[in-house]
Design a protein around this motif. Structure first.
Motif, PDB file in Angstrom:
ATOM      1  N   GLN A 289      38.873  48.021  31.990  1.00  0.00           N
ATOM      2  CA  GLN A 289      38.954  48.249  33.015  1.00  0.00           C
ATOM      3  C   GLN A 289      38.143  47.573  34.826  1.00  0.00           C
ATOM      4  O   GLN A 289      39.224  47.566  35.588  1.00  0.00           O
ATOM      5  CB  GLN A 289      37.717  49.852  33.526  1.00  0.00           C
ATOM      6  CG  GLN A 289      38.106  50.868  33.183  1.00  0.00           C
ATOM      7  CD  GLN A 289      36.900  52.355  32.879  1.00  0.00           C
ATOM      8  OE1 GLN A 289      35.801  51.820  32.841  1.00  0.00           O
ATOM      9  NE2 GLN A 289      37.463  53.387  32.333  1.00  0.00           N
ATOM     10  N   MET A 290      37.187  46.320  33.866  1.00  0.00           N
ATOM     11  CA  MET A 290      37.045  45.802  35.059  1.00  0.00           C
ATOM     12  C   MET A 290      37.532  44.757  35.379  1.00  0.00           C
ATOM     13  O   MET A 290      38.915  43.844  36.035  1.00  0.00           O
ATOM     14  CB  MET A 290      35.940  44.476  34.683  1.00  0.00           C
ATOM     15  CG  MET A 290      34.898  45.596  34.276  1.00  0.00           C
ATOM     16  SD  MET A 290      33.724  44.835  33.946  1.00  0.00           S
ATOM     17  CE  MET A 290      32.713  43.493  35.134  1.00  0.00           C
ATOM     18  N   ARG A 296      44.594  43.687  39.429  1.00  0.00           N
ATOM     19  CA  ARG A 296      44.657  44.937  41.156  1.00  0.00           C
ATOM     20  C   ARG A 296      43.728  44.066  42.829  1.00  0.00           C
ATOM     21  O   ARG A 296      45.495  44.412  43.436  1.00  0.00           O
ATOM     22  CB  ARG A 296      44.201  46.449  41.331  1.00  0.00           C
ATOM     23  CG  ARG A 296      45.309  47.352  40.014  1.00  0.00           C
ATOM     24  CD  ARG A 296      45.491  48.683  40.362  1.00  0.00           C
ATOM     25  NE  ARG A 296      43.376  49.189  40.890  1.00  0.00           N
ATOM     26  CZ  ARG A 296      43.316  49.468  38.479  1.00  0.00           C
ATOM     27  NH1 ARG A 296      43.776  49.482  37.940  1.00  0.00           N
ATOM     28  NH2 ARG A 296      41.659  49.651  39.637  1.00  0.00           N
ATOM     29  N   SER A 297      43.110  43.453  42.694  1.00  0.00           N
ATOM     30  CA  SER A 297      42.852  43.196  43.647  1.00  0.00           C
ATOM     31  C   SER A 297      43.029  42.124  43.452  1.00  0.00           C
ATOM     32  O   SER A 297      42.885  41.020  44.596  1.00  0.00           O
ATOM     33  CB  SER A 297      41.312  43.333  43.399  1.00  0.00           C
ATOM     34  OG  SER A 297      40.272  42.751  42.754  1.00  0.00           O
ATOM     35  N   ALA A 301      39.115  36.124  37.837  1.00  0.00           N
ATOM     36  CA  ALA A 301      38.758  35.178  37.352  1.00  0.00           C
ATOM     37  C   ALA A 301      37.182  36.104  38.098  1.00  0.00           C
ATOM     38  O   ALA A 301      35.744  35.850  36.679  1.00  0.00           O
ATOM     39  CB  ALA A 301      38.587  34.225  38.368  1.00  0.00           C
ATOM     40  N   TYR A 302      36.767  36.949  39.073  1.00  0.00           N
ATOM     41  CA  TYR A 302      35.412  36.907  39.601  1.00  0.00           C
ATOM     42  C   TYR A 302      35.141  38.416  38.163  1.00  0.00           C
ATOM     43  O   TYR A 302      34.112  38.155  37.737  1.00  0.00           O
ATOM     44  CB  TYR A 302      35.435  37.479  40.504  1.00  0.00           C
ATOM     45  CG  TYR A 302      34.157  38.518  41.160  1.00  0.00           C
ATOM     46  CD1 TYR A 302      32.740  37.859  41.827  1.00  0.00           C
ATOM     47  CD2 TYR A 302      34.854  39.654  41.574  1.00  0.00           C
ATOM     48  CE1 TYR A 302      31.830  37.788  41.664  1.00  0.00           C
ATOM     49  CE2 TYR A 302      33.379  40.244  41.949  1.00  0.00           C
ATOM     50  CZ  TYR A 302      31.846  39.415  42.324  1.00  0.00           C
ATOM     51  OH  TYR A 302      31.061  40.699  42.421  1.00  0.00           O
ATOM     52  N   CYS A 303      36.507  39.458  38.254  1.00  0.00           N
ATOM     53  CA  CYS A 303      35.523  40.050  37.756  1.00  0.00           C
ATOM     54  C   CYS A 303      35.771  39.525  36.122  1.00  0.00           C
ATOM     55  O   CYS A 303      34.921  40.388  35.437  1.00  0.00           O
ATOM     56  CB  CYS A 303      37.200  41.421  36.997  1.00  0.00           C
ATOM     57  SG  CYS A 303      36.891  42.765  39.164  1.00  0.00           S
ATOM     58  N   LEU A 304      36.547  39.229  35.139  1.00  0.00           N
ATOM     59  CA  LEU A 304      36.227  38.779  33.976  1.00  0.00           C
ATOM     60  C   LEU A 304      34.590  38.052  34.119  1.00  0.00           C
ATOM     61  O   LEU A 304      33.793  37.676  33.300  1.00  0.00           O
ATOM     62  CB  LEU A 304      37.698  37.416  33.825  1.00  0.00           C
ATOM     63  CG  LEU A 304      38.467  37.817  33.357  1.00  0.00           C
ATOM     64  CD1 LEU A 304      39.471  37.333  33.493  1.00  0.00           C
ATOM     65  CD2 LEU A 304      38.253  38.328  31.896  1.00  0.00           C
ATOM     66  N   GLY A 305      33.905  37.362  34.560  1.00  0.00           N
ATOM     67  CA  GLY A 305      32.896  36.883  34.559  1.00  0.00           C
ATOM     68  C   GLY A 305      31.638  37.794  34.652  1.00  0.00           C
ATOM     69  O   GLY A 305      30.549  37.754  34.773  1.00  0.00           O
ATOM     70  N   LYS A 306      32.376  38.405  35.685  1.00  0.00           N
ATOM     71  CA  LYS A 306      30.937  40.155  35.602  1.00  0.00           C
ATOM     72  C   LYS A 306      31.083  40.702  34.277  1.00  0.00           C
ATOM     73  O   LYS A 306      29.915  41.146  33.902  1.00  0.00           O
ATOM     74  CB  LYS A 306      31.413  40.920  36.934  1.00  0.00           C
ATOM     75  CG  LYS A 306      31.429  40.256  38.206  1.00  0.00           C
ATOM     76  CD  LYS A 306      29.273  39.720  38.475  1.00  0.00           C
ATOM     77  CE  LYS A 306      29.502  39.424  39.695  1.00  0.00           C
ATOM     78  NZ  LYS A 306      28.007  39.000  40.335  1.00  0.00           N
TER      79      LYS A 306
END
Length: 357
Positions: A289-290, A296-297, A301-306
């Motif tokens: 989901q992340m 989409r956004s 890279a940011y979502c993978l880091g989170k």
């Protein structure tokens, strides 16, 4: 097994440790940001490092750079640095942002080292308890029990079966302890080397990942490392397809690597990474989901880091909970072991006292 494979079991791993890799990348990044030329920076690091393997490799890297070989290729030929470092350095050289890429690499390895140290710290206590139990058991059956039993026999008592078994174990350890220690060390070395081979990992990883409790920790660790690696690679400009291949290999798990390799072909054909990973049935729904949100956004890279932050934290919490639950079990087991030895000592003593009475 071929002769070369057998020799490979005892060949020392030349890879640079995570800690040393982090220090090297951080120092080199700082020197380059300060305006020091690459060759001069590498020469300075070669002079000050206490790692002999790194010093020799840096001497070879400097020689290759002087012959016109790229920095990334010289790192690859040294065999000392992990693939993610070589890939990112190659991107940094092409984009003219080598110092920035080295900074990202340093942060990546520093985080990896911190995560490993937390896990190692959590597992230290159980390992110490098990070691104390084994040492205590060996001392009791090897030195204490024979002395007390000889006293009992002099007083005319008989040795019960439990005590006789403990005595035989003690005599066996006394007579063969060098061979026992050597066998344990040899078995541990061969097991570690064999488990580290690719064929063994392909066979064992699918089994390990299904184990209760431990399988969850193995899966969380591999998923977290995959997300962290892919996030770092995408951040520095590595194409997603190349990043997937490298992240799969750096995950340390053949199941994750196979899923990443399959994803490369489907993403190349235009499919969504989130959809592909969902079909693999390996990655947790939260991670998928992340990744979907990141696609989409435009902030993959940011979502993978989170996602990596989440699973690194979950892994640490799971290990700490497991250790907390193991503590009373280990205490009871250690108490039972000591109690068994005490009973093997007290039983003949009670028998002697009863005969005297």
């Amino acid at each position: 097994m071929k002769g070369a494979d057998i020799r490979g079991l005892f060949r020392r791993n030349r890879r640079l440790s995570v800690k040393d890799t982090a220090v090297f990348c951080r120092q080199l990044a700082v020197l380059l940001e300060a305006g020091v030329p690459l060759l001069s920076a590498l020469e300075s690091l070669a002079l000050q490092t206490g790692n002999r393997s790194l010093r020799r490799s840096l001497a070879g890297i400097i020689g290759e750079l002087e012959r016109g070989v790229s920095f990334a290729e010289s790192l690859r030929s040294s065999g000392l640095f992990p693939e993610i470092a070589v890939t990112m350095v190659e991107v940094g050289e092409l984009g003219g942002v080598l110092e920035t890429v080295l900074g990202h690499l340093a942060a990546y390895f520093e985080r990896e080292y911190a995560t490993r140290e937390k896990l190692r710290s959590a597992l230290t206590y159980p390992a110490v308890v098990v070691l104390i139990a084994l040492v205590t058991f060996s001392i009791l059956i090897t030195f204490v029990l024979p002395s007390l039993t000889s006293v009992v026999e002099e007083l005319g008592g008989t040795v019960p079966p439990l005590t006789a078994w403990a005595l035989k174990s003690g005599y066996f350890v006394q007579a063969h302890w060098p061979a026992l220690v050597l066998s344990v060390l040899l078995a541990a070395l061969v097991s570690v080397r064999l488990v580290g081979t690719r064929k063994a990992r392909e066979l064992l990883d699918p089994l390990f990942i299904k184990l209760p409790v431990l399988g969850g920790i193995i899966r969380q660790t591999a998923v977290g490392r995959f997300c962290r690696t892919l996030s770092t690679l995408v951040t520095t400009g590595v194409p997603i397809l190349a990043g997937l291949e490298v992240a799969g290999r750096c995950s340390g798990n053949s199941v994750i690597r196979s899923a990443a390799n399959r994803a490369v072909f489907r993403v190349r054909d235009g499919e969504s990474l989130a959809v592909v990973l969902t079909d693999s049935a390996v990655f947790p729904r939260v991670v998928v989901q992340m990744i979907a949100v990141g696609e989409r956004s435009g902030a993959l890279a940011y979502c993978l880091g989170k996602a990596a932050d989440l699973y690194e934290y979950d892994t640490q919490c799971t290990v700490e909970r497991m250790v907390t639950l193991l503590e009373p079990v280990m205490i009871v087991g250690l108490g039972g072991l000591i109690g068994l030895i005490i009973m093997s000592v007290l039983m003949p003593m009670f028998e002697v006292l009863g005969s005297i009475g």
